[in-house]
Design a protein around this motif. Structure first.
Motif, PDB file in Angstrom:
ATOM      1  N   MET A   1       0.847  -1.190   0.000  1.00 24.52           N
ATOM      2  CA  MET A   1       0.000   0.000   0.000  1.00 24.52           C
ATOM      3  C   MET A   1       0.890   1.251   0.000  1.00 24.52           C
ATOM      4  O   MET A   1       1.737   1.413   0.886  1.00 24.52           O
ATOM      5  CB  MET A   1      -0.905   0.002   1.243  1.00 24.52           C
ATOM      6  CG  MET A   1      -1.954   1.098   1.238  1.00 24.52           C
ATOM      7  SD  MET A   1      -3.013   1.053   2.692  1.00 24.52           S
ATOM      8  CE  MET A   1      -3.807  -0.544   2.510  1.00 24.52           C
ATOM      9  N   ASP A   2       0.708   2.137  -0.998  1.00 20.57           N
ATOM     10  CA  ASP A   2       1.549   3.326  -1.059  1.00 20.57           C
ATOM     11  C   ASP A   2       1.036   4.399  -0.105  1.00 20.57           C
ATOM     12  O   ASP A   2      -0.003   4.235   0.550  1.00 20.57           O
ATOM     13  CB  ASP A   2       1.653   3.854  -2.499  1.00 20.57           C
ATOM     14  CG  ASP A   2       0.311   4.320  -3.051  1.00 20.57           C
ATOM     15  OD1 ASP A   2      -0.582   4.704  -2.269  1.00 20.57           O
ATOM     16  OD2 ASP A   2       0.158   4.313  -4.287  1.00 20.57           O
ATOM     17  N   ILE A   3       1.755   5.498  -0.036  1.00 18.83           N
ATOM     18  CA  ILE A   3       1.430   6.552   0.931  1.00 18.83           C
ATOM     19  C   ILE A   3       0.027   7.109   0.723  1.00 18.83           C
ATOM     20  O   ILE A   3      -0.734   7.292   1.675  1.00 18.83           O
ATOM     21  CB  ILE A   3       2.480   7.686   0.855  1.00 18.83           C
ATOM     22  CG1 ILE A   3       3.830   7.193   1.369  1.00 18.83           C
ATOM     23  CG2 ILE A   3       2.027   8.899   1.656  1.00 18.83           C
ATOM     24  CD1 ILE A   3       4.950   8.199   1.227  1.00 18.83           C
ATOM     25  N   ARG A   4      -0.330   7.371  -0.519  1.00 13.94           N
ATOM     26  CA  ARG A   4      -1.655   7.943  -0.791  1.00 13.94           C
ATOM     27  C   ARG A   4      -2.758   6.968  -0.383  1.00 13.94           C
ATOM     28  O   ARG A   4      -3.766   7.376   0.198  1.00 13.94           O
ATOM     29  CB  ARG A   4      -1.783   8.303  -2.286  1.00 13.94           C
ATOM     30  CG  ARG A   4      -3.135   8.934  -2.633  1.00 13.94           C
ATOM     31  CD  ARG A   4      -3.115   9.538  -4.022  1.00 13.94           C
ATOM     32  NE  ARG A   4      -2.208  10.664  -4.097  1.00 13.94           N
ATOM     33  CZ  ARG A   4      -2.502  11.894  -3.662  1.00 13.94           C
ATOM     34  NH1 ARG A   4      -3.688  12.134  -3.117  1.00 13.94           N
ATOM     35  NH2 ARG A   4      -1.625  12.861  -3.784  1.00 13.94           N
ATOM     36  N   GLN A   5      -2.597   5.707  -0.691  1.00 10.85           N
ATOM     37  CA  GLN A   5      -3.604   4.714  -0.302  1.00 10.85           C
ATOM     38  C   GLN A   5      -3.728   4.623   1.220  1.00 10.85           C
ATOM     39  O   GLN A   5      -4.841   4.526   1.749  1.00 10.85           O
ATOM     40  CB  GLN A   5      -3.233   3.351  -0.876  1.00 10.85           C
ATOM     41  CG  GLN A   5      -3.385   3.235  -2.378  1.00 10.85           C
ATOM     42  CD  GLN A   5      -2.859   1.908  -2.903  1.00 10.85           C
ATOM     43  OE1 GLN A   5      -1.815   1.414  -2.461  1.00 10.85           O
ATOM     44  NE2 GLN A   5      -3.573   1.320  -3.850  1.00 10.85           N
ATOM     45  N   LEU A   6      -2.585   4.662   1.902  1.00 11.17           N
ATOM     46  CA  LEU A   6      -2.585   4.584   3.357  1.00 11.17           C
ATOM     47  C   LEU A   6      -3.259   5.811   3.950  1.00 11.17           C
ATOM     48  O   LEU A   6      -4.070   5.703   4.882  1.00 11.17           O
ATOM     49  CB  LEU A   6      -1.140   4.466   3.859  1.00 11.17           C
ATOM     50  CG  LEU A   6      -0.919   4.045   5.316  1.00 11.17           C
ATOM     51  CD1 LEU A   6      -1.645   2.749   5.646  1.00 11.17           C
ATOM     52  CD2 LEU A   6       0.580   3.891   5.594  1.00 11.17           C
ATOM     53  N   ARG A   7      -2.956   6.980   3.410  1.00  9.74           N
ATOM     54  CA  ARG A   7      -3.577   8.216   3.886  1.00  9.74           C
ATOM     55  C   ARG A   7      -5.088   8.197   3.645  1.00  9.74           C
ATOM     56  O   ARG A   7      -5.875   8.534   4.530  1.00  9.74           O
ATOM     57  CB  ARG A   7      -2.938   9.423   3.190  1.00  9.74           C
ATOM     58  CG  ARG A   7      -3.507  10.759   3.673  1.00  9.74           C
ATOM     59  CD  ARG A   7      -3.033  11.912   2.813  1.00  9.74           C
ATOM     60  NE  ARG A   7      -1.618  12.151   2.975  1.00  9.74           N
ATOM     61  CZ  ARG A   7      -0.728  12.107   1.995  1.00  9.74           C
ATOM     62  NH1 ARG A   7      -1.120  11.774   0.761  1.00  9.74           N
ATOM     63  NH2 ARG A   7       0.537  12.363   2.209  1.00  9.74           N
ATOM     64  N   THR A 222       7.106   9.680   6.472  1.00  7.35           N
ATOM     65  CA  THR A 222       5.651   9.794   6.352  1.00  7.35           C
ATOM     66  C   THR A 222       4.984   8.436   6.527  1.00  7.35           C
ATOM     67  O   THR A 222       3.989   8.305   7.247  1.00  7.35           O
ATOM     68  CB  THR A 222       5.279  10.383   4.977  1.00  7.35           C
ATOM     69  OG1 THR A 222       5.815  11.713   4.881  1.00  7.35           O
ATOM     70  CG2 THR A 222       3.772  10.437   4.796  1.00  7.35           C
ATOM     71  N   THR A 223       5.539   7.407   5.888  1.00  9.72           N
ATOM     72  CA  THR A 223       4.965   6.066   5.986  1.00  9.72           C
ATOM     73  C   THR A 223       4.998   5.543   7.413  1.00  9.72           C
ATOM     74  O   THR A 223       4.019   4.963   7.899  1.00  9.72           O
ATOM     75  CB  THR A 223       5.706   5.087   5.055  1.00  9.72           C
ATOM     76  OG1 THR A 223       5.610   5.550   3.708  1.00  9.72           O
ATOM     77  CG2 THR A 223       5.109   3.695   5.148  1.00  9.72           C
ATOM     78  N   ASP A 224       6.117   5.734   8.120  1.00 11.88           N
ATOM     79  CA  ASP A 224       6.233   5.264   9.505  1.00 11.88           C
ATOM     80  C   ASP A 224       5.148   5.863  10.389  1.00 11.88           C
ATOM     81  O   ASP A 224       4.516   5.173  11.199  1.00 11.88           O
ATOM     82  CB  ASP A 224       7.613   5.628  10.075  1.00 11.88           C
ATOM     83  CG  ASP A 224       8.736   4.801   9.475  1.00 11.88           C
ATOM     84  OD1 ASP A 224       8.446   3.738   8.902  1.00 11.88           O
ATOM     85  OD2 ASP A 224       9.901   5.219   9.597  1.00 11.88           O
ATOM     86  N   ILE A 225       4.903   7.163  10.229  1.00  8.78           N
ATOM     87  CA  ILE A 225       3.901   7.848  11.055  1.00  8.78           C
ATOM     88  C   ILE A 225       2.494   7.371  10.705  1.00  8.78           C
ATOM     89  O   ILE A 225       1.670   7.111  11.588  1.00  8.78           O
ATOM     90  CB  ILE A 225       4.038   9.373  10.887  1.00  8.78           C
ATOM     91  CG1 ILE A 225       5.387   9.833  11.458  1.00  8.78           C
ATOM     92  CG2 ILE A 225       2.894  10.101  11.580  1.00  8.78           C
ATOM     93  CD1 ILE A 225       5.803  11.223  11.036  1.00  8.78           C
ATOM     94  N   LEU A 226       2.226   7.220   9.419  1.00  8.00           N
ATOM     95  CA  LEU A 226       0.905   6.729   8.999  1.00  8.00           C
ATOM     96  C   LEU A 226       0.665   5.304   9.500  1.00  8.00           C
ATOM     97  O   LEU A 226      -0.473   4.935   9.830  1.00  8.00           O
ATOM     98  CB  LEU A 226       0.788   6.780   7.481  1.00  8.00           C
ATOM     99  CG  LEU A 226       0.675   8.169   6.848  1.00  8.00           C
ATOM    100  CD1 LEU A 226       0.756   8.066   5.327  1.00  8.00           C
ATOM    101  CD2 LEU A 226      -0.620   8.864   7.259  1.00  8.00           C
ATOM    102  N   LYS A 227       1.711   4.509   9.567  1.00  8.20           N
ATOM    103  CA  LYS A 227       1.575   3.127  10.038  1.00  8.20           C
ATOM    104  C   LYS A 227       1.078   3.060  11.483  1.00  8.20           C
ATOM    105  O   LYS A 227       0.353   2.136  11.856  1.00  8.20           O
ATOM    106  CB  LYS A 227       2.914   2.394   9.923  1.00  8.20           C
ATOM    107  CG  LYS A 227       3.248   1.905   8.525  1.00  8.20           C
ATOM    108  CD  LYS A 227       4.594   1.177   8.517  1.00  8.20           C
ATOM    109  CE  LYS A 227       4.931   0.635   7.143  1.00  8.20           C
ATOM    110  NZ  LYS A 227       6.266  -0.043   7.134  1.00  8.20           N
TER     111      LYS A 227
END
Length: 304
Positions: A1-7, A222-227
């Motif tokens: 899952m990329d950043i936009r999908q995760l967001r 960014t990914t770490d924080i979204l996780k």
């Protein structure tokens, strides 16, 4: 899952997106705990930043750079319409009653926006708990998050507290706290992660917060924080797959805190009696010593 999908997944999250529905819950409360100066406020700012487009960084929660911390009030920060982060007051010396106050914040027995005063006696703690029943909160789904700075030297006493904290979080919320390791480049965060997993942590995520001085977005940060947020929401969905009773859960949380405070009171009484016993023994030794010297003095002078 990329950043936009995760967001997008986080921004579109709804408590109704499970078979049993929200079961009366209206928002997810991500409860942040940890020692003062470990980056709770900065983590809130980072979460709000990565959910926004662009690179216009704003400091919503005032962040301190020292171990003294700044948060004195239990502040709430909505990051979506459904998710709110709470910056609970951090701890430093962590005596018994400070720990009890931490659990009162965890259980939502301290109102949002209320200044957190460290109590120092059993009566004050119990009165505060009873006052919380004036406006009881049943509709928040609580997810505990423990924030820890990796460069912090960990003592055995601190780690024992963290272990107990995680165990009590499970008792009160049904969720093992998500551990967020901040300042990941300051030390070997893998070693700290290992310690937390031994203590019972199931999800440990190391991050670098965005700050006023360092706010250029990167994919990894960014990914770490979204996780972290995504992990919290997966816990919510998992728990909502089973029937829940909001009022019963609040009662059980209160029972846990009452029991914890009662144990503190009992331990304090035991310590008090032990101190009194030692004082009595000291006085008795001094009395006997004086008595011996008195007899010795009379003997030396030939007086009986």
């Amino acid at each position: 899952m990329d950043i936009r999908q995760l967001r997008d997944k986080i921004l579109s999250f709804s408590l109704e997106d499970v078979d049993l529905g929200s079961q009366g819950y209206t928002r997810v409360l991500l409860q942040l705990f940890g020692y003062t100066g470990h980056g709770k406020s900065s983590f809130i700012n980072s979460c709000m930043y990565v959910l926004e487009e662009g690179e216009n960084f704003k400091e919503h929660a005032e962040a301190g750079e020292t171990d003294h911390g700044l948060t004195m009030v239990r502040n709430a920060y909505p990051i979506t319409d459904m998710i709110t982060m709470v910056d609970n007051r951090g701890c430093s010396k962590m005596n018994d009653f400070e720990r009890a106050e931490v659990y009162a914040q965890l259980g939502n027995f301290v109102s949002i926006g209320e200044k957190v005063e460290w109590k120092d006696n059993y009566k004050a703690m119990m009165e505060a708990l009873e006052d919380s029943e004036l406006e009881p909160n049943f509709s928040d789904f609580i997810v505990p998050i423990f924030v820890y700075r990796v460069r912090k030297q960990t003592s055995a006493e601190e780690m024992q507290y963290v272990k107990t904290f995680m165990e009590n979080c499970v008792k009160m919320t049904g969720i093992v706290p998500i551990v967020v390791l901040t300042f990941k480049t300051e030390a070997d965060y893998l070693e700290i992660e290992k310690i937390f997993r031994i203590l019972g942590a199931e999800t440990v995520i190391a991050i670098e917060n965005y700050t006023k001085m360092s706010n250029k977005k990167t994919p990894e940060r960014t990914t770490d924080i979204l996780k972290v947020i995504d992990s919290a929401l997966r816990n919510v969905k998992f728990r909502l797959e089973q029937p829940r009773n909001q009022k019963r859960e609040r009662i059980e949380r209160k029972k846990c805190i009452n029991n914890y405070i009662h144990q503190i009171q009992v331990q304090q009484e035991i310590k008090k009696h032990e101190i009194e016993r030692l004082e009595r023994e000291k006085h008795e030794r001094e009395r006997r010593k004086k008595s011996v010297f008195k007899v010795w003095g009379r003997s030396a002078c030939g007086i009986f």
